[in-house]
Design a protein around this motif. Structure first.
Motif, PDB file in Angstrom:
ATOM      1  N   LEU A 197       4.258  -2.183  21.408  1.00 40.71           N
ATOM      2  CA  LEU A 197       5.106  -3.174  20.727  1.00 40.71           C
ATOM      3  C   LEU A 197       4.220  -4.185  20.011  1.00 40.71           C
ATOM      4  N   ASP A 198       4.263  -4.131  18.668  1.00 38.32           N
ATOM      5  CA  ASP A 198       3.509  -5.079  17.843  1.00 38.32           C
ATOM      6  C   ASP A 198       4.484  -6.185  17.446  1.00 38.32           C
ATOM      7  N   PRO A 199       4.319  -7.390  17.962  1.00 39.56           N
ATOM      8  CA  PRO A 199       5.310  -8.451  17.685  1.00 39.56           C
ATOM      9  C   PRO A 199       5.088  -9.031  16.285  1.00 39.56           C
ATOM     10  N   ALA A 225       9.841   0.771  12.353  1.00 42.64           N
ATOM     11  CA  ALA A 225       9.128  -0.242  11.570  1.00 42.64           C
ATOM     12  C   ALA A 225       9.734  -0.358  10.178  1.00 42.64           C
ATOM     13  N   ALA A 226       9.198  -1.292   9.397  1.00 44.04           N
ATOM     14  CA  ALA A 226       9.752  -1.591   8.072  1.00 44.04           C
ATOM     15  C   ALA A 226       8.796  -1.157   6.964  1.00 44.04           C
ATOM     16  N   THR A 227       9.346  -0.930   5.788  1.00 41.72           N
ATOM     17  CA  THR A 227       8.502  -0.602   4.642  1.00 41.72           C
ATOM     18  C   THR A 227       7.966  -1.896   4.008  1.00 41.72           C
ATOM     19  N   ASP A 228       6.886  -1.761   3.280  1.00 47.65           N
ATOM     20  CA  ASP A 228       6.287  -2.892   2.557  1.00 47.65           C
ATOM     21  C   ASP A 228       5.943  -2.376   1.163  1.00 47.65           C
ATOM     22  N   SER A 229       6.641  -2.894   0.144  1.00 43.53           N
ATOM     23  CA  SER A 229       6.466  -2.335  -1.205  1.00 43.53           C
ATOM     24  C   SER A 229       5.051  -2.517  -1.735  1.00 43.53           C
ATOM     25  N   VAL A 264      13.782  -2.756   4.664  1.00 41.70           N
ATOM     26  CA  VAL A 264      12.995  -2.520   3.455  1.00 41.70           C
ATOM     27  C   VAL A 264      12.547  -3.900   2.991  1.00 41.70           C
ATOM     28  N   THR A 265      11.250  -4.075   2.777  1.00 40.24           N
ATOM     29  CA  THR A 265      10.794  -5.384   2.302  1.00 40.24           C
ATOM     30  C   THR A 265      10.191  -5.253   0.915  1.00 40.24           C
ATOM     31  N   ALA A 266      10.457  -6.258   0.091  1.00 40.10           N
ATOM     32  CA  ALA A 266       9.816  -6.349  -1.224  1.00 40.10           C
ATOM     33  C   ALA A 266       8.715  -7.387  -1.088  1.00 40.10           C
ATOM     34  N   GLN A 267       7.475  -6.929  -1.162  1.00 42.37           N
ATOM     35  CA  GLN A 267       6.336  -7.836  -0.951  1.00 42.37           C
ATOM     36  C   GLN A 267       5.259  -7.578  -1.983  1.00 42.37           C
ATOM     37  N   SER A 268       4.456  -8.608  -2.210  1.00 40.56           N
ATOM     38  CA  SER A 268       3.160  -8.434  -2.848  1.00 40.56           C
ATOM     39  C   SER A 268       2.149  -8.899  -1.799  1.00 40.56           C
ATOM     40  N   GLY A 276       7.239  -1.904  15.251  1.00 40.87           N
ATOM     41  CA  GLY A 276       6.667  -2.954  14.409  1.00 40.87           C
ATOM     42  C   GLY A 276       7.732  -3.959  14.000  1.00 40.87           C
ATOM     43  N   MET A 277       7.858  -4.194  12.681  1.00 46.67           N
ATOM     44  CA  MET A 277       8.762  -5.246  12.193  1.00 46.67           C
ATOM     45  C   MET A 277      10.228  -4.935  12.491  1.00 46.67           C
ATOM     46  N   LEU A 278      10.939  -5.925  13.045  1.00 49.71           N
ATOM     47  CA  LEU A 278      12.339  -5.723  13.429  1.00 49.71           C
ATOM     48  C   LEU A 278      13.309  -6.642  12.682  1.00 49.71           C
ATOM     49  N   VAL A 332       5.170 -12.938  11.198  1.00 50.90           N
ATOM     50  CA  VAL A 332       4.893 -13.570   9.900  1.00 50.90           C
ATOM     51  C   VAL A 332       3.862 -12.717   9.164  1.00 50.90           C
ATOM     52  N   ALA A 333       4.021 -12.564   7.837  1.00 51.60           N
ATOM     53  CA  ALA A 333       3.023 -11.825   7.047  1.00 51.60           C
ATOM     54  C   ALA A 333       1.815 -12.729   6.784  1.00 51.60           C
ATOM     55  N   SER A 334       0.691 -12.119   6.452  1.00 45.71           N
ATOM     56  CA  SER A 334      -0.505 -12.922   6.127  1.00 45.71           C
ATOM     57  C   SER A 334      -0.226 -13.859   4.959  1.00 45.71           C
ATOM     58  N   ARG A 345      -8.041  -8.474   5.672  1.00 42.78           N
ATOM     59  CA  ARG A 345      -7.380  -7.366   5.003  1.00 42.78           C
ATOM     60  C   ARG A 345      -5.977  -7.274   5.581  1.00 42.78           C
ATOM     61  N   ARG A 346      -5.004  -6.932   4.769  1.00 41.91           N
ATOM     62  CA  ARG A 346      -3.640  -6.855   5.282  1.00 41.91           C
ATOM     63  C   ARG A 346      -3.459  -5.568   6.096  1.00 41.91           C
ATOM     64  N   GLY A 347      -2.474  -5.617   6.961  1.00 42.55           N
ATOM     65  CA  GLY A 347      -2.093  -4.402   7.669  1.00 42.55           C
ATOM     66  C   GLY A 347      -2.951  -4.040   8.866  1.00 42.55           C
ATOM     67  N   THR A 348      -3.841  -4.930   9.272  1.00 42.40           N
ATOM     68  CA  THR A 348      -4.709  -4.559  10.404  1.00 42.40           C
ATOM     69  C   THR A 348      -3.925  -4.482  11.717  1.00 42.40           C
ATOM     70  N   GLY A 349      -2.925  -5.360  11.862  1.00 47.86           N
ATOM     71  CA  GLY A 349      -2.121  -5.314  13.090  1.00 47.86           C
ATOM     72  C   GLY A 349      -1.336  -4.018  13.185  1.00 47.86           C
ATOM     73  N   CYS A 350      -0.752  -3.611  12.047  1.00 46.05           N
ATOM     74  CA  CYS A 350       0.004  -2.349  12.011  1.00 46.05           C
ATOM     75  C   CYS A 350      -0.930  -1.185  12.348  1.00 46.05           C
ATOM     76  N   SER A 351      -2.111  -1.212  11.740  1.00 49.14           N
ATOM     77  CA  SER A 351      -3.055  -0.111  11.951  1.00 49.14           C
ATOM     78  C   SER A 351      -3.501  -0.022  13.396  1.00 49.14           C
ATOM     79  N   GLY A 358       0.472  -2.804   1.607  1.00 46.99           N
ATOM     80  CA  GLY A 358      -0.592  -3.409   2.422  1.00 46.99           C
ATOM     81  C   GLY A 358      -0.362  -3.303   3.908  1.00 46.99           C
ATOM     82  N   ALA A 359       0.898  -3.198   4.307  1.00 49.18           N
ATOM     83  CA  ALA A 359       1.209  -3.226   5.746  1.00 49.18           C
ATOM     84  C   ALA A 359       2.429  -2.348   5.996  1.00 49.18           C
ATOM     85  N   GLY A 360       2.991  -2.487   7.196  1.00 46.09           N
ATOM     86  CA  GLY A 360       4.223  -1.768   7.501  1.00 46.09           C
ATOM     87  C   GLY A 360       4.038  -0.259   7.558  1.00 46.09           C
ATOM     88  N   LEU A 361       5.123   0.435   7.249  1.00 50.06           N
ATOM     89  CA  LEU A 361       5.131   1.899   7.426  1.00 50.06           C
ATOM     90  C   LEU A 361       4.046   2.626   6.627  1.00 50.06           C
TER      91      LEU A 361
HETATM   92  N1  PLP Z   1       5.102  -6.311   6.248  1.00 46.45           N
HETATM   93  C1  PLP Z   1       5.519  -5.436   7.166  1.00 46.45           C
HETATM   94  C2  PLP Z   1       6.649  -4.541   6.827  1.00 46.45           C
HETATM   95  C3  PLP Z   1       4.885  -5.394   8.406  1.00 46.45           C
HETATM   96  O1  PLP Z   1       5.306  -4.532   9.349  1.00 46.45           O
HETATM   97  C4  PLP Z   1       3.813  -6.277   8.685  1.00 46.45           C
HETATM   98  C5  PLP Z   1       3.086  -6.250   9.957  1.00 46.45           C
HETATM   99  O2  PLP Z   1       3.268  -5.490  10.838  1.00 46.45           O
HETATM  100  C6  PLP Z   1       3.437  -7.169   7.707  1.00 46.45           C
HETATM  101  C7  PLP Z   1       4.083  -7.161   6.502  1.00 46.45           C
HETATM  102  C8  PLP Z   1       2.369  -8.145   7.957  1.00 46.45           C
HETATM  103  O3  PLP Z   1       1.163  -7.656   7.596  1.00 46.45           O
HETATM  104  P1  PLP Z   1       0.112  -8.657   7.032  1.00 46.45           P
HETATM  105  O4  PLP Z   1      -0.139  -9.646   8.121  1.00 46.45           O
HETATM  106  O5  PLP Z   1      -1.050  -7.836   6.768  1.00 46.45           O
HETATM  107  O6  PLP Z   1       0.706  -9.299   5.835  1.00 46.45           O
END
Ligand code: PLP
Length: 260
Positions: free
Chosen positions: A109-111, A15-19, A46-50, A84-86, A114-116, A216-222, A22-25
């Motif tokens: 496999l969590d497809p 999976a990927a990181t989320d700075s 590695v993702t840079a997100q808010s 998770g994120m690929l 798109v982020a929230s 809430r963010r990250g529910t799919g990952c959780s 809220g989500a990801g690793l």
């Molecule tokens: N960022 C990363 C790295 C993720 O793996 C995911 C979801 O699995 C998301 C963002 C999306 O999360 P959200 O829908 O809560 O923005």
């Protein structure tokens, strides 16, 4: 010598990181910790997100991803894998190429598409690749309604019949079981959210939980990580999905992220 780690089954997170955290690793690790499960991990990007925006995505070189997976798989305590994120088709191919070494391990496999916040997390040509290359390896695919529709290039399912049709189409494409999460469904009069679980034998289970207002963010990952933790511990698919649903619902109610 460092102290030995416990002998309990671990989950390999791909999976990927989320700075933003809220989500990801970050969420995956928080969830595994709540389920008292240790992790091995292979970082795909590695993702840079808010919470409001995906600012940038930095894919990890594919050779590095492959070697992280190879390294993790030398750990004989891995009991399940969560993907998770690929980010790209090339990363999907890389991960798929390593999976034969995981034969027998359940794969959730969590497809992640798109982020929230609306930012794309998988390049456009990755969607068909995910469907064609990875679905066949999934013990359980965990799409929400928009993700199921995107994977099949179909309109959003608006009725019970269409939801069941899409789940069966995803199973025909290779996923052994499909958990279609109903959080995006129009609110039902009974105040419940329904997740639908299509089992390998074709039976459908309806998992219901009271709907919680807000998001809430990250529910799919959780959800996917909580399922993987339980599969690693030997739980069956239906119990694992129900346990994850209750766990995520409690988090949405603002309760601490603890497993039941
Ligand atoms: N960022 C990363 C790295 C993720 O793996 C995911 C979801 O699995 C998301 C963002 C999306 O999360 P959200 O829908 O809560 O923005």
């Amino acid at each position: 010598m460092p102290p030995a780690r416990g002998a309990a089954r671990r989950v390999l997170l791909i999976a990927a990181t989320d700075s933003s955290g809220g989500a990801g690793l970050t969420r995956d690790l928080q969830t595994l910790s709540a389920w008292r499960t240790e992790a091995c991990c292979a970082v795909t990007a590695v993702t840079a997100q808010s919470d409001a925006q995906v600012r940038s995505i930095w894919p990890v070189p594919t050779g590095c991803i492959a070697d992280q997976i190879r390294g993790a798989l030398t750990d004989e305590h891995i009991g399940a894998i969560k993907i998770g994120m690929l980010a790209s088709a090339a990363i999907i191919d890389t991960v798929a190429a390593q999976l034969p070494a995981t034969a027998g391990l359940p794969i959730v496999l969590d497809p992640v598409l798109v982020a929230s916040s609306g930012g794309r997390l998988l390049e456009a040509d990755g969607i068909a690749r995910l469907r064609d290359v990875l679905l066949g390896r999934a013990t359980l695919l965990t799409p929400n309604l928009p993700e199921a529709a995107a994977l099949l290039q179909q309109p959003l399912a608006g009725s019970e019949t269409q939801m069941l049709q899409q789940m069966r189409a995803l199973q025909r494409r290779g996923a052994a079981a499909v958990l279609l999460k109903g959080g995006h469904e129009a609110a039902a009069g009974d105040g419940q959210v329904t997740d639908r679980l299509l089992l390998p034998d074709g039976q459908v289970r309806y998992l219901r939980v009271p709907r919680v207002a807000g998001a809430r963010r990250g529910t799919g990952c959780s959800a996917a990580s909580a399922i993987a933790a339980q599969l690693a511990a030997g739980m069956d698919l239906t119990a694992a999905c129900a346990g994850a649903q209750a766990y995520v619902a409690a988090a949405l109610r603002g309760e601490p992220w603890r497993s039941p």
